[in-house]
Design a protein around this motif. Structure first.
Motif, PDB file in Angstrom:
ATOM      1  N   SER A 101      42.652 -23.592 -10.233  1.00  0.00           N
ATOM      2  CA  SER A 101      42.785 -23.955 -11.645  1.00  0.00           C
ATOM      3  C   SER A 101      41.673 -24.896 -12.115  1.00  0.00           C
ATOM      4  CB  SER A 101      44.146 -24.611 -11.887  1.00  0.00           C
ATOM      5  OG  SER A 101      45.183 -23.727 -11.533  1.00  0.00           O
ATOM      6  N   HIS A 102      40.711 -25.193 -11.283  1.00  0.00           N
ATOM      7  CA  HIS A 102      39.569 -26.075 -11.592  1.00  0.00           C
ATOM      8  C   HIS A 102      40.023 -27.463 -12.053  1.00  0.00           C
ATOM      9  CE1 HIS A 102      37.054 -22.582 -11.058  1.00  0.00           C
ATOM     10  NE2 HIS A 102      37.831 -21.920 -11.902  1.00  0.00           N
ATOM     11  N   ILE A 103      41.053 -27.974 -11.440  1.00  0.00           N
ATOM     12  CA  ILE A 103      41.601 -29.281 -11.790  1.00  0.00           C
ATOM     13  C   ILE A 103      40.599 -30.381 -11.470  1.00  0.00           C
ATOM     14  CG2 ILE A 103      43.440 -30.927 -11.234  1.00  0.00           C
ATOM     15  CD1 ILE A 103      45.261 -28.437 -10.804  1.00  0.00           C
ATOM     16  N   LEU A 104      39.932 -30.281 -10.315  1.00  0.00           N
ATOM     17  CA  LEU A 104      38.969 -31.314  -9.931  1.00  0.00           C
ATOM     18  C   LEU A 104      37.709 -31.268 -10.794  1.00  0.00           C
ATOM     19  CD1 LEU A 104      39.405 -31.213  -6.067  1.00  0.00           C
ATOM     20  CD2 LEU A 104      40.249 -32.940  -7.661  1.00  0.00           C
ATOM     21  N   ASP A 105      37.293 -30.084 -11.199  1.00  0.00           N
ATOM     22  CA  ASP A 105      36.140 -29.985 -12.104  1.00  0.00           C
ATOM     23  C   ASP A 105      36.466 -30.643 -13.447  1.00  0.00           C
ATOM     24  OD1 ASP A 105      34.615 -28.656 -10.205  1.00  0.00           O
ATOM     25  OD2 ASP A 105      35.166 -26.662 -10.949  1.00  0.00           O
ATOM     26  N   ASP A 106      37.675 -30.449 -13.940  1.00  0.00           N
ATOM     27  CA  ASP A 106      38.097 -31.093 -15.188  1.00  0.00           C
ATOM     28  C   ASP A 106      38.140 -32.611 -15.026  1.00  0.00           C
ATOM     29  OD1 ASP A 106      38.325 -28.585 -16.317  1.00  0.00           O
ATOM     30  OD2 ASP A 106      40.508 -28.462 -16.021  1.00  0.00           O
ATOM     31  N   LEU A 107      38.620 -33.092 -13.874  1.00  0.00           N
ATOM     32  CA  LEU A 107      38.651 -34.529 -13.611  1.00  0.00           C
ATOM     33  C   LEU A 107      37.234 -35.093 -13.561  1.00  0.00           C
ATOM     34  CD1 LEU A 107      40.294 -37.080 -12.906  1.00  0.00           C
ATOM     35  CD2 LEU A 107      40.071 -36.409 -10.488  1.00  0.00           C
ATOM     36  N   ALA A 108      36.308 -34.367 -12.958  1.00  0.00           N
ATOM     37  CA  ALA A 108      34.921 -34.821 -12.890  1.00  0.00           C
ATOM     38  C   ALA A 108      34.329 -34.933 -14.297  1.00  0.00           C
ATOM     39  CB  ALA A 108      34.096 -33.873 -12.028  1.00  0.00           C
ATOM     40  N   LYS A 109      34.612 -33.979 -15.165  1.00  0.00           N
ATOM     41  CA  LYS A 109      34.115 -34.034 -16.550  1.00  0.00           C
ATOM     42  C   LYS A 109      34.709 -35.233 -17.287  1.00  0.00           C
ATOM     43  CE  LYS A 109      33.210 -29.121 -17.019  1.00  0.00           C
ATOM     44  NZ  LYS A 109      33.654 -27.856 -17.626  1.00  0.00           N
ATOM     45  N   ARG A 111      35.526 -38.003 -15.958  1.00  0.00           N
ATOM     46  CA  ARG A 111      34.877 -39.202 -15.426  1.00  0.00           C
ATOM     47  C   ARG A 111      33.386 -39.267 -15.778  1.00  0.00           C
ATOM     48  NH1 ARG A 111      37.330 -40.586  -9.436  1.00  0.00           N
ATOM     49  NH2 ARG A 111      39.501 -40.764 -10.079  1.00  0.00           N
ATOM     50  N   GLY A 112      32.905 -38.288 -16.537  1.00  0.00           N
ATOM     51  CA  GLY A 112      31.525 -38.337 -17.014  1.00  0.00           C
ATOM     52  C   GLY A 112      30.509 -37.654 -16.118  1.00  0.00           C
ATOM     53  N   VAL A 113      30.940 -36.839 -15.160  1.00  0.00           N
ATOM     54  CA  VAL A 113      30.016 -36.125 -14.284  1.00  0.00           C
ATOM     55  C   VAL A 113      29.514 -34.889 -15.025  1.00  0.00           C
ATOM     56  CG1 VAL A 113      29.780 -34.890 -12.100  1.00  0.00           C
ATOM     57  CG2 VAL A 113      31.165 -36.955 -12.212  1.00  0.00           C
ATOM     58  N   ASP A 115      26.748 -32.864 -13.654  1.00  0.00           N
ATOM     59  CA  ASP A 115      26.277 -31.902 -12.659  1.00  0.00           C
ATOM     60  C   ASP A 115      27.444 -31.115 -12.065  1.00  0.00           C
ATOM     61  OD1 ASP A 115      24.544 -30.571 -10.985  1.00  0.00           O
ATOM     62  OD2 ASP A 115      24.341 -32.210  -9.552  1.00  0.00           O
ATOM     63  N   GLY A 116      27.157 -29.910 -11.578  1.00  0.00           N
ATOM     64  CA  GLY A 116      28.169 -29.074 -10.931  1.00  0.00           C
ATOM     65  C   GLY A 116      28.518 -29.558  -9.533  1.00  0.00           C
ATOM     66  N   PHE A 117      27.628 -30.324  -8.917  1.00  0.00           N
ATOM     67  CA  PHE A 117      27.874 -30.903  -7.595  1.00  0.00           C
ATOM     68  C   PHE A 117      28.132 -32.388  -7.777  1.00  0.00           C
ATOM     69  CE2 PHE A 117      24.686 -27.461  -6.541  1.00  0.00           C
ATOM     70  CZ  PHE A 117      25.657 -26.526  -6.238  1.00  0.00           C
ATOM     71  N   TYR A 118      29.176 -32.887  -7.128  1.00  0.00           N
ATOM     72  CA  TYR A 118      29.566 -34.271  -7.385  1.00  0.00           C
ATOM     73  C   TYR A 118      30.332 -34.859  -6.210  1.00  0.00           C
ATOM     74  CZ  TYR A 118      33.755 -31.668  -8.757  1.00  0.00           C
ATOM     75  OH  TYR A 118      34.819 -30.807  -8.784  1.00  0.00           O
ATOM     76  N   THR A 119      30.527 -36.178  -6.277  1.00  0.00           N
ATOM     77  CA  THR A 119      31.395 -36.912  -5.368  1.00  0.00           C
ATOM     78  C   THR A 119      32.304 -37.777  -6.225  1.00  0.00           C
ATOM     79  OG1 THR A 119      29.755 -36.968  -3.605  1.00  0.00           O
ATOM     80  CG2 THR A 119      31.492 -38.600  -3.493  1.00  0.00           C
ATOM     81  N   LEU A 120      33.592 -37.641  -6.019  1.00  0.00           N
ATOM     82  CA  LEU A 120      34.580 -38.438  -6.749  1.00  0.00           C
ATOM     83  C   LEU A 120      35.312 -39.331  -5.755  1.00  0.00           C
ATOM     84  CD1 LEU A 120      36.194 -35.662  -8.998  1.00  0.00           C
ATOM     85  CD2 LEU A 120      34.424 -37.290  -9.652  1.00  0.00           C
ATOM     86  N   ASN A 121      35.271 -40.618  -5.994  1.00  0.00           N
ATOM     87  CA  ASN A 121      35.985 -41.575  -5.147  1.00  0.00           C
ATOM     88  C   ASN A 121      37.324 -41.913  -5.782  1.00  0.00           C
ATOM     89  OD1 ASN A 121      33.950 -41.940  -3.130  1.00  0.00           O
ATOM     90  ND2 ASN A 121      32.771 -43.043  -4.671  1.00  0.00           N
TER      91      ASN A 121
END
Length: 153
Positions: A101-109, A111-113, A115-121
C-alpha cells in the motif's frame, strides 16, 4: 560303457547367462553398478527423510506461534535503496519490507523526503511477520514484514 558326451556350447552359454543374471557370475561391472545404485537409493531416502522432518517441524512451529497472523508493532529504522528495502528493529533484527500500500513512501513524503531512496529513523509500524525463508535481494533476509499501517506514537 561310459557316456562321454562333449559339452554343448549352447547349453554352456545359457548356463553362463543364468549365472550372470542371478549374480553368481564374475562380472565386476555388475557389482559396481549395484553398489552405486544402492548408494544413490540410500542418499535419496536420507534426503527425503530429512526434508519431511524439516517440513513437519516447520508446520508444528507455525501452529504453535499463531501470533504471526496478527499485526505486530515494530519500532526501528527503514532503509530503502536500489537493492534493499529493509526494516531494522531497535534490537538489531533485520527484516525485508513488503509495502503493497506504499505506506512507508507516504510517511517519507510527510517527513519531507523528496528522493525515492531514503532512510527513516524512529519509525513505528504495524506489520505481519513472515515465516522463515529467503526474502529480499538474493534471499539475504530470513524474514519479511508486510506493512499494514503506522502505529500510534
Amino acid at each position: 560303457m561310459t557316456n562321454n558326451k562333449p559339452a554343448d556350447p549352447v547349453e554352456n552359454g545359457q548356463a553362463n547367462a543364468k549365472s550372470s543374471l542371478t549374480g553368481n557370475g564374475k562380472n565386476p561391472y555388475r557389482r559396481s553398478a549395484l553398489t552405486k545404485l544402492f548408494l544413490i537409493s540410500a542418499v535419496g531416502v536420507g534426503l527425503s527423510l530429512i526434508s519431511s522432518a524439516k517440513l513437519a517441524a516447520t508446520n508444528l512451529a507455525d501452529k504453535k506461534n499463531q501470533d504471526s497472523i496478527k499485526p505486530q508493532i515494530l519500532a526501528g529504522k527503514v532503509t530503502k535503496s536500489l537493492e534493499q528495502f529493509s526494516f531494522t528493529t531497535e534490537q538489531g533484527v533485520q527484516y525485508h519490507i513488503a509495502d503493497p500500500s506504499h505506506i512507508l513512501d507516504d510517511l517519507a513524503k510527510k517527513r519531507g523526503v523528496v528522493d525515492g531512496f531514503y532512510t527513516l529513523n524512529r519509525v513505528r509500524v504495524k506489520a505481519l511477520i513472515s515465516k522463515v525463508g529467503n526474502y529480499g535481494h538474493m534471499g539475504y533476509y530470513e524474514r519479511q514484514v508486510t506493512i499494514v499501517g503506522i502505529a500510534d506514537s
